[in-house]
Design an enzyme around this catalytic site. Structure first.
Site, PDB file in Angstrom:
ATOM      1  N   GLU A 508       6.113   3.777   3.575  1.00  0.00           N
ATOM      2  CA  GLU A 508       6.664   3.982   2.230  1.00  0.00           C
ATOM      3  C   GLU A 508       6.773   5.470   1.890  1.00  0.00           C
ATOM      4  OE1 GLU A 508       4.328   1.695  -0.523  1.00  0.00           O
ATOM      5  OE2 GLU A 508       4.976  -0.220   0.298  1.00  0.00           O
ATOM      6  N   GLU A 589       4.851  -5.427   4.846  1.00  0.00           N
ATOM      7  CA  GLU A 589       3.929  -5.790   3.763  1.00  0.00           C
ATOM      8  C   GLU A 589       4.579  -6.901   2.964  1.00  0.00           C
ATOM      9  OE1 GLU A 589       2.411  -2.631   1.298  1.00  0.00           O
ATOM     10  OE2 GLU A 589       2.139  -1.300   3.037  1.00  0.00           O
TER      11      GLU A 589
END
Length: 896
Positions: A508, A589
């Site tokens: 991220e 995720e």
């Protein structure tokens, strides 16, 4: 080395296992290589010396200002003029050369300046008296004992004071007979900005707290004399989004070799062609010559099979023919050989495959004399990343039933412990997990040894940030100087592990937002992966969309939460699949569902997924989250919604759930708590109800039905109390005190049975399930009586008396019939008799700010945990007591 990176060629990423281990076979009389764990007799002190001014800094960092409401803003950088005027000693120029072995371009390597900053600090001197310091054994996490910080904005880092300066001192045993040897300090992990002095000389260090690294002590040791080691750590605050721990929290090793030896992580085993009948094994060894004259070197290797415990079994199964080359003084040479294994025992993930392993024993000779022996464990397997077909292991499709895990081990913190990590993996395996993503940093090497032995597939991840920060003092400050060395160090350390299927260069990262500029950094990192290894590279993306530049740089497409959609945004699986039809796609995720074990809040949402809000999944007074498993972080979703998204997009290779276990820090949505709510298993290792929802999906052959909630609700008589059931059955009928509540057939894309309008009355809830029209499983939940006693059980009654092995004791609060009292919160007192010690206690309650070493712990919804370690061999008894309840005791034997 073959580097084949089109999807069609990815089967060559069939690598091997193992961090190279360097202990010699017991039959060898004089070990040509010694690798000695230096874990005992350390002295520890927080802070720099008082009295004489010390201002040592790795670099000039930004200062951090925090407003009254807790918000963080960067202030102007500290004045460099103060440093230039002698106000501080900046260590960076002396530390950077520690990275030189991992910088490919010689022109970019660092030259050490003259001098030894810090040599005037009392703590580095051999004559300093440290007897008043705390005596510690490594691995050591200086923060885990607490106390928790109840006030202030410290929830993200776990409300434990991990930041600050700490010193460790120890003398090293370097006998006179070691004169002429090469001597190294190997550090598996130190949190963080480590600086090392030996005998008052600054040797080097490493800023990144999660990587492993080596320093050459040879020029500075005094064989036969006193050798004083001093290590300073400077762990910044505002440097992490979760609990990082503090200190020398992994193992340290003293490595002694002949001048001619296998280099650090200098072994590469690959299996470029694999079949059931034969496998080609290539072995590359890099030999260093630290001596002053050239050496005529011969390298020969033998391959052995390993048993399930990692010990050699049987004789030599293959040999690599001897190779001979001259290695120049102060030079290095790579030796490349190969052999064939017939009828190889393949490595693969259970339950359909077996994680078989081998070891290559390499012998190094100079002029016929053995100077080094080196062991490289590895595995033979073929992993293909086959686009929409997903991941194929040895030709078999393997759906990724994965979880993410942070590095802390619950109540024992960041200090790595093999048994604690093994217990986590055992619990996850029982649920059906076959894959682990190391979030978001290189793990302890022993954890990868465990995943090799147990057969988990692994995503090994190196960075949580690149140049763009997430917290003011995180890795972005050193990324420009250290990203190449840190990435290469991880790759070289870990590339022989067969469990690793994929390298992740980021999580991220903010560069998702910067278009081509971010893609340029991604290209550099992926290029480094390709230079070092044959396995594909990826980066987890929670923002980047298919038409952006960054995803195109990745060999495999990992997306966080975007697959099933974030909030009201549509799911991105179809768009990514259309853009990258030949690349494997999965959710790195998923979910980030939130719950507190055993806490059921009413009313219960009628939807399958929603955010946590007051009165809808969350209690703003108790800071607990409902265990009906229907709520998630604002950017996430329930397991049910994730399952549906994957099932409606069959080209998705699987998911990695956020997270397998609760972890310290990042306690969304209640930042006054100590630990997260996202785990399928709580911080103590007790499964939440979600465990059985995933087990029903990932182990559909298991005949079980799991009912929630419990059925002990005094004061709820006559009120609606929904009942949900998790099972892989396709039909279920619910009975309350013998009265049917209806028979349900599982609807398409439904993953639980739910009776949302059941009225509570004490007694029995029973479910009868069916699959294919045949009875499948029956389960009952009954109203329990008042708490009457404690009942203890231990995960293993026999442990090693080595001061490292652990026993985990579960204490249940039970009624007179021995049934768990599901709402009990009695205060439990623990004590030890015999050869053991109480390491820590826990209960899985994210709001409990009792220090982990406390011998008194409130049960949380009927359960508490005690962790026991043996001081020596002998019998151990743990006794648990609580006012008004019958006590319990459990026996443990510590073995020599």
């Amino acid at each position: 080395m073959r580097h084949l990176f089109s999807p069609a060629n990815w089967p060559v990423a069939t690598l091997s296992i193992g961090m190279v281990v360097a202990m010699v076979a017991p039959a060898v009389a004089q070990a040509p290589r010694e690798r000695i764990r230096i874990d005992s007799d350390w002295r520890f002190q927080r802070g720099d010396p008082a009295g004489n001014r010390v201002d040592l800094r790795y670099d000039v960092r930004p200062t951090v200002e925090r407003s009254a409401d807790g918000k963080v803003a960067d202030a102007e950088p500290e004045a460099a003029a103060a440093v230039a005027a002698g106000g501080a000693q900046v260590l960076k120029p002396w530390i950077l050369p520690s990275a030189n072995a991992f910088i490919a371009d010689p022109a970019k390597r660092h030259v050490r300046p003259a001098g030894d900053p810090g040599s005037d600090v009392a703590y580095v001197r051999g004559d300093y008296d440290d007897r008043d310091w705390t005596r510690v054994t490594l691995p050591h996490d200086w923060a885990i004992a607490g106390p928790f910080l109840k006030d202030g904005p410290y929830g993200g880092m776990g409300r434990l004071k991990s930041w600050g300066i700490g010193w460790y001192r120890r003398t090293l045993d370097i006998p006179a007979k070691d004169k002429g040897k090469s001597i190294f300090l190997d550090v598996d992990g130190a949190m963080s900005y480590a600086t090392v002095w030996l005998n008052g000389k600054l040797i080097g260090g490493w800023p990144y707290g999660y990587n492993s690294w080596r320093l050459d002590l040879t020029p500075h040791v005094v064989p036969g004399g006193r050798n004083q080691l001093a290590i300073r750590l400077d762990n910044p605050g505002e440097s992490a989004r979760w609990y990082p721990g503090g200190g020398l929290y992994r193992d340290l090793w003293l490595v002694k070799t002949a001048p001619v030896h296998v280099s650090q992580w200098g072994s590469i085993v690959r299996t470029p062609t694999v079949s059931a009948e034969r496998a080609e094994v290539t072995l590359a060894l890099t030999i260093d010559n630290d001596g002053t004259t050239p050496a005529q070197v011969e390298v020969a290797s033998e391959l052995f099979a390993l048993d399930a415990a990692g010990k050699r079994t049987g004789g030599v199964v293959a040999r690599v023919a001897p190779l001979r080359q001259t290695v120049a003084a102060k030079g290095s040479v790579r030796f490349d050989g190969s052999t064939m294994l017939t009828n190889p025992r393949l490595w693969g993930p259970p339950p359909t495959q077996t994680p078989n392993r081998y070891v290559a024993l390499s012998t190094v000779r100079v002029n016929g004399r053995v100077v080094d022996r080196y062991e490289t464990p590895f595995g033979v397997r073929d992993i293909r990343f086959a686009g929409a077909q997903g991941v194929l292991v040895n030709g078999q499709p393997v759906r990724l039933n994965g979880v993410n895990n942070h590095h802390d081990l619950g109540a024992i913190g960041a200090a790595f412990n093999v048994r604690a990590a093994e217990r986590q993996l055992e619990i996850l395996r029982e649920m059906g997990v076959n894959a682990i993503r190391m979030s978001h940093n290189p793990p302890a090497p022993e954890l990868l040894d465990l995943t090799d032995r147990m057969g988990f597939l692994v995503i090994d991840e190196v960075f949580d940030s690149w140049e763009r920060k997430k917290t003011p003092l995180d890795f972005h400050l050193i990324f420009p100087d250290w990203h190449e060395a840190d990435l290469r160090a991880m790759l070289r350390r870990d590339r022989n592990h067969p469990s690793i299927m994929l390298w992740s260069v980021g999580n991220e990262v903010g560069e998702q937002y910067t278009g081509e500029a971010g893609a340029k950094i991604a290209r550099e990192l992926v290029s480094i992966v390709r230079q070092e290894d044959t396995r594909p590279a990826t980066s987890a993306m929670n923002y980047a969309k298919p038409d952006m530049p960054l995803p195109a740089e990745m060999d495999v497409i990992n997306i966080n939460y975007q697959g099933g959609g974030i909030r009201t945004l549509p799911g991105q699986y179809p768009a990514f699949r259309a853009k990258f039809p030949t690349k494997v796609l999965f959710q790195s995720e998923s979910a980030s569902a939130l719950s507190s074990r055993g806490e059921y809040l009413f009313p219960v949402s009628g939807s399958i997924s929603g955010p946590v809000r007051p009165g809808s999944g969350g209690d703003p007074d108790t800071h607990q989250v409902s265990a009906y498993e229907l709520h998630a972080a604002d950017f996430g979703s329930s397991p049910d919604r994730e399952f549906s998204a994957i099932d409606q997009n069959p080209g998705v290779a699987g998911e990695f759930v956020w997270t397998g276990f609760d972890y310290i820090g990042e306690p969304t949505p209640y930042y006054t708590s100590r630990s997260s709510y996202s785990g399928i298993v709580d911080l103590a290792g007790f499964p939440k109800d979600r465990f059985w929802l995933y087990q029903a999906r990932w182990r559909p052959e298991l005949k079980f039905a799991h009912i929630l909630p419990h059925w002990s609700w005094p004061g709820r008589e006559g009120q609606v109390t929904p009942v949900h059931v998790f099972s892989s059955a396709d039909e279920a009928e619910l009975f309350v005190n013998g009265v049917s509540q209806g028979r349900l057939t599982r609807a398409p894309y439904a993953y639980r049975f739910r009776w949302d309008f059941v009225t509570y009355q004490p007694g029995e809830v029973k479910v009868v399930t069916y699959k294919g029209g045949q009875p499948w499983a029956t389960e009952r939940v009954v109203t329990t009586g008042p708490a009457s006693a404690l009942k203890a059980s231990v995960d293993r009654a026999r442990i090693a008396g080595d001061g490292r092995d652990l026993a985990y004791v579960t204490v249940d609060v039970v009624d007179a019939q021995g049934r768990i009292a599901p709402r009990a919160k009695n205060s439990v007192r623990f004590r030890i008799e015999g050869a053991g010690e109480l390491v820590a206690t826990d209960n899985g309650d994210p709001t409990d700010l009792t220090a982990f070493p406390s011998a008194v712990r409130n049960a949380f919804n009927g359960k508490a945990l005690a962790i026991v370690r043996a001081r020596s061999s002998g019998p151990i008894t743990l006794i648990a007591e609580a006012d008004g309840l019958a006590p319990t005791r459990v026996a443990i034997t510590a073995l020599r």
